[in-house]
Design an enzyme around this catalytic site. Structure first.
Site, PDB file in Angstrom:
ATOM      1  N   TYR A   1     -83.825  -0.644 114.186  1.00 37.57           N
ATOM      2  CA  TYR A   1     -84.123   0.749 113.854  1.00 37.57           C
ATOM      3  C   TYR A   1     -83.976   1.618 115.098  1.00 37.57           C
ATOM      4  O   TYR A   1     -83.576   2.761 115.027  1.00 37.57           O
ATOM      5  CB  TYR A   1     -85.546   0.868 113.304  1.00 37.57           C
TER       6      TYR A   1
ATOM      7  N   ASN B   1     -82.487   5.218 100.165  1.00 33.01           N
ATOM      8  CA  ASN B   1     -81.159   4.728  99.815  1.00 33.01           C
ATOM      9  C   ASN B   1     -81.132   4.247  98.360  1.00 33.01           C
ATOM     10  O   ASN B   1     -81.895   3.414  97.964  1.00 33.01           O
ATOM     11  CB  ASN B   1     -80.812   3.579 100.761  1.00 33.01           C
TER      12      ASN B   1
ATOM     13  N   GLU C   1     -75.793 -13.918 104.600  1.00 32.40           N
ATOM     14  CA  GLU C   1     -74.812 -13.279 105.473  1.00 32.40           C
ATOM     15  C   GLU C   1     -74.384 -14.239 106.570  1.00 32.40           C
ATOM     16  O   GLU C   1     -73.443 -13.986 107.315  1.00 32.40           O
ATOM     17  CB  GLU C   1     -75.437 -12.032 106.095  1.00 32.40           C
TER      18      GLU C   1
ATOM     19  N   CYS D   1     -78.837  -2.069 104.047  1.00 30.06           N
ATOM     20  CA  CYS D   1     -80.038  -1.739 104.817  1.00 30.06           C
ATOM     21  C   CYS D   1     -80.776  -3.011 105.208  1.00 30.06           C
ATOM     22  O   CYS D   1     -81.633  -2.999 106.069  1.00 30.06           O
ATOM     23  CB  CYS D   1     -80.936  -0.825 104.003  1.00 30.06           C
ATOM     24  N   HIS D   2     -80.404  -4.121 104.566  1.00 31.40           N
ATOM     25  CA  HIS D   2     -81.080  -5.387 104.875  1.00 31.40           C
ATOM     26  C   HIS D   2     -80.638  -5.909 106.242  1.00 31.40           C
ATOM     27  O   HIS D   2     -81.243  -6.804 106.791  1.00 31.40           O
ATOM     28  CB  HIS D   2     -80.758  -6.404 103.791  1.00 31.40           C
TER      29      HIS D   2
END
Length: 114
Positions: A33, A56, A91, A64-65
DNA sequence: ATAAGGGCACCGC
DNA sequence: CGCGGTGCCCTTA
């Protein structure tokens, strides 16, 4: 100047910038962040960034993850911290407990735009 | 228009 | 080294 808030159609300019920045995050990488806030020109608006990501409405387009805390912790997620971890793992990111392994390696730092 | 909250970060003890 | 409290900015009620 560098006002962190610019009016937009639906989302506040701030949110738009945040979302745009988040979309820039490559797959398999994560950002914080703090870097995100700094990337948009508001290093102090780290919390505001979180709020923006929360608004969002298109998590598919906006990963956003991939945004985590600066200390390597997963942090929270509007869908749930647990979910966030699962996605990150998918991911290809290794997560130990609630912390990201090789955090510094997969940490994507935004360029100092501006 | 005012008040409280929030997906953090940093400093101090 | 770990935990607690405070600060900053935006959003929503």
């Amino acid at each position: 100047m560098s006002r962190c808030q610019i009016k937009s159609k639906n989302l506040s300019g701030f949110a738009s910038k945040v979302l745009a920045a988040v979309k820039r995050i490559p797959k398999g990488k994560v950002t914080t962040y703090k870097f995100l806030a700094r990337g948009i020109g508001c290093p102090k608006a780290v919390r505001a960034v979180g709020s923006a990501l929360k608004k969002n409405s298109t998590p598919i387009k906006i990963p956003c993850h991939r945004v985590v805390q600066s200390n390597g912790l997963i942090g929270n997620y509007f869908l749930g911290k647990r979910k966030k971890v699962l996605i990150l793992q998918k991911e290809g990111i290794r997560i130990v407990g609630n912390k990201i392994e090789n955090f510094s390696k997969i940490l994507y730092q935004f360029k100092n735009k501006n």
